[in-house]
Motif scaffolding. Structure first.
Motif, PDB file in Angstrom:
ATOM      1  N   TYR A  30       0.711  -1.211  -0.064  1.00 12.67           N
ATOM      2  CA  TYR A  30      -0.098  -0.107   0.121  1.00 12.67           C
ATOM      3  C   TYR A  30       0.869   1.190   0.231  1.00 12.67           C
ATOM      4  O   TYR A  30       2.086   1.278   0.717  1.00 12.67           O
ATOM      5  CB  TYR A  30      -1.098   0.135   1.298  1.00 12.67           C
ATOM      6  CG  TYR A  30      -2.157  -0.923   1.041  1.00 12.67           C
ATOM      7  CD1 TYR A  30      -3.105  -0.530   0.065  1.00 12.67           C
ATOM      8  CD2 TYR A  30      -2.307  -1.878   1.992  1.00 12.67           C
ATOM      9  CE1 TYR A  30      -4.276  -1.574   0.037  1.00 12.67           C
ATOM     10  CE2 TYR A  30      -3.367  -2.901   1.777  1.00 12.67           C
ATOM     11  CZ  TYR A  30      -4.184  -2.662   0.836  1.00 12.67           C
ATOM     12  OH  TYR A  30      -5.266  -3.435   0.704  1.00 12.67           O
ATOM     13  N   SER A  31       0.324   2.256  -0.794  1.00 10.96           N
ATOM     14  CA  SER A  31       1.073   3.449  -0.788  1.00 10.96           C
ATOM     15  C   SER A  31       1.532   3.889   0.650  1.00 10.96           C
ATOM     16  O   SER A  31       2.679   4.697   0.811  1.00 10.96           O
ATOM     17  CB  SER A  31       0.456   4.477  -1.647  1.00 10.96           C
ATOM     18  OG  SER A  31      -0.739   4.893  -1.294  1.00 10.96           O
ATOM     19  N   GLU A  32       0.401   3.983   1.436  1.00  9.12           N
ATOM     20  CA  GLU A  32       0.854   4.472   2.797  1.00  9.12           C
ATOM     21  C   GLU A  32       1.780   3.762   3.532  1.00  9.12           C
ATOM     22  O   GLU A  32       2.558   4.301   4.840  1.00  9.12           O
ATOM     23  CB  GLU A  32      -0.537   4.398   3.646  1.00  9.12           C
ATOM     24  CG  GLU A  32      -1.585   5.259   3.074  1.00  9.12           C
ATOM     25  CD  GLU A  32      -2.503   4.379   2.074  1.00  9.12           C
ATOM     26  OE1 GLU A  32      -3.627   4.793   1.582  1.00  9.12           O
ATOM     27  OE2 GLU A  32      -2.056   3.308   1.667  1.00  9.12           O
ATOM     28  N   ILE A  33       2.022   2.522   3.210  1.00  7.33           N
ATOM     29  CA  ILE A  33       3.173   1.571   3.994  1.00  7.33           C
ATOM     30  C   ILE A  33       4.543   1.552   3.232  1.00  7.33           C
ATOM     31  O   ILE A  33       5.639   1.798   4.019  1.00  7.33           O
ATOM     32  CB  ILE A  33       2.524   0.203   4.157  1.00  7.33           C
ATOM     33  CG1 ILE A  33       1.466   0.590   4.944  1.00  7.33           C
ATOM     34  CG2 ILE A  33       3.552  -0.709   4.993  1.00  7.33           C
ATOM     35  CD1 ILE A  33       1.289   1.016   6.108  1.00  7.33           C
ATOM     36  N   VAL A  34       4.331   1.319   1.776  1.00  2.00           N
ATOM     37  CA  VAL A  34       5.612   1.135   0.919  1.00  2.00           C
ATOM     38  C   VAL A  34       6.902   2.315   1.135  1.00  2.00           C
ATOM     39  O   VAL A  34       8.190   1.982   1.119  1.00  2.00           O
ATOM     40  CB  VAL A  34       5.252   1.136  -0.436  1.00  2.00           C
ATOM     41  CG1 VAL A  34       5.058   2.420  -0.954  1.00  2.00           C
ATOM     42  CG2 VAL A  34       6.627   0.145  -1.191  1.00  2.00           C
ATOM     43  N   ARG A  35       6.463   3.457   1.858  1.00  2.00           N
ATOM     44  CA  ARG A  35       7.307   4.588   1.853  1.00  2.00           C
ATOM     45  C   ARG A  35       8.043   4.591   3.156  1.00  2.00           C
ATOM     46  O   ARG A  35       8.882   5.459   3.457  1.00  2.00           O
ATOM     47  CB  ARG A  35       6.561   5.924   1.761  1.00  2.00           C
ATOM     48  CG  ARG A  35       5.586   6.156   2.750  1.00  2.00           C
ATOM     49  CD  ARG A  35       4.705   7.234   2.510  1.00  2.00           C
ATOM     50  NE  ARG A  35       3.437   7.266   3.522  1.00  2.00           N
ATOM     51  CZ  ARG A  35       3.763   7.629   4.687  1.00  2.00           C
ATOM     52  NH1 ARG A  35       4.661   8.375   5.218  1.00  2.00           N
ATOM     53  NH2 ARG A  35       2.478   7.747   5.691  1.00  2.00           N
ATOM     54  N   LEU A  36       7.594   3.739   3.934  1.00  2.00           N
ATOM     55  CA  LEU A  36       8.101   3.787   5.545  1.00  2.00           C
ATOM     56  C   LEU A  36       9.223   2.785   5.781  1.00  2.00           C
ATOM     57  O   LEU A  36       9.290   1.567   5.230  1.00  2.00           O
ATOM     58  CB  LEU A  36       6.928   3.254   6.401  1.00  2.00           C
ATOM     59  CG  LEU A  36       5.809   3.971   6.448  1.00  2.00           C
ATOM     60  CD1 LEU A  36       4.617   3.432   7.100  1.00  2.00           C
ATOM     61  CD2 LEU A  36       5.768   5.590   6.767  1.00  2.00           C
TER      62      LEU A  36
END
Length: 279
Positions: free
Chosen positions: A245-251
């Motif tokens: 998910y875009s909200e997770i992959v950046r973390l």
């Protein structure tokens, strides 16, 4: 691109742990600030920290995560325990300032019979003592499974802690997949709904890190037992979908699965390959 790492020991220094992380395909890692059972912290060598920071820049590492000892209880019913938690967390944050961008993750504690409301109030009170406007490192509240008298098993409790802290621009959240699943948030079958609920209650702008673990125990069990990816009740497919998910992959995504170094390398390679195939 996934930013994956695992929990490693800094006993041999930060440069060593950075190289160890890179050797298994990681670009982040997590470490304990001191013995996980508490106690005196060792000083960090300035030349080693400087060498690590150069190494991290050269290898494009993302934010790393410093984990407070498990024994800290910010909402204890014992004054000595509260004072110990305050001392450790203040000392950890002061020493962590030499690692710009490093997050400081902690468990919000157990109310030990005082009640959730008192637990939330005490944890927020401690954070108000240790968090300053000038500090360089964000403090992350970890989502919990709700075993025993733990607080932080619901997004509402975490939001309440954050709202009671004056300098809460220095606060964020670390979402543990095993903990939220055991705590009653079904990321195995309804991950989008879980993230939507998180956004409504806490705000996805507060989500700074993820602990990626499968769960040995079933959904809503309120029991914290981590399992290797694909060997638990959440399942590999659901966890691969979740991290994409875009909200997770950046973390920064930290594995806390019961593994050795080779096992972590295998999980990191699996997750990278699986998300690439599904993209």
């Amino acid at each position: 691109m996934l930013h994956l790492g695992c929990h490693l020991s800094i006993s041999k220094g930060f440069l060593h742990i950075g190289k160890e992380a890179k050797s298994i395909g990681a670009d982040t890692f997590q470490f304990f600030t001191r013995n996980p059972q508490g106690g005196q912290a060792k000083n960090w060598a300035k030349d080693d920290v400087a060498a690590y920071l150069d190494f991290a820049r050269e290898n494009r590492f993302v934010n790393i995560v410093a984990h407070a000892p498990y024994t800290l209880n910010p909402c204890a019913d014992n004054q000595r325990t509260l004072e110990f938690a305050e001392m450790c967390m203040q000392d950890d944050l002061q020493r962590l300032s030499v690692l710009p961008g490093a997050y400081y993750n902690f468990h919000p504690g157990s109310h030990v019979g005082q009640g959730i409301e008192v637990g939330v109030e005490k944890t927020a009170g401690l954070l108000n003592k240790i968090i300053s406007k000038e500090q360089k490192n964000l403090v992350l509240i970890e989502t919990m499974s709700g075993k025993g008298s733990e607080i932080g098993a619901t997004f509402e409790q975490i939001a309440e802690i954050i709202n009671k802290v004056k300098n809460n621009d220095k606060l964020g959240v670390c979402l543990d997949t095993c903990h939220v699943f055991a705590g009653g948030y079904d990321i195995a079958n309804q991950p989008e709904e879980v993230l939507k609920h998180f956004d409504e209650i806490i705000g996805l702008d507060r989500l700074y890190a993820v602990h990626l673990n499968d769960s040995l125990m079933p959904f809503n069990s309120h029991k914290d037992r981590h399992a290797k990816i694909g060997e638990g009740e959440i399942g590999a497919g659901a966890l691969v979908k979740f991290v994409a998910y875009s909200e997770i992959v950046r973390l920064p995504i930290i594995l806390e699965t019961p593994n050795d170094l080779a096992g972590y390398a295998n999980e990191i390679a699996f997750l990278k390959n699986a998300t690439q195939r599904n993209s």
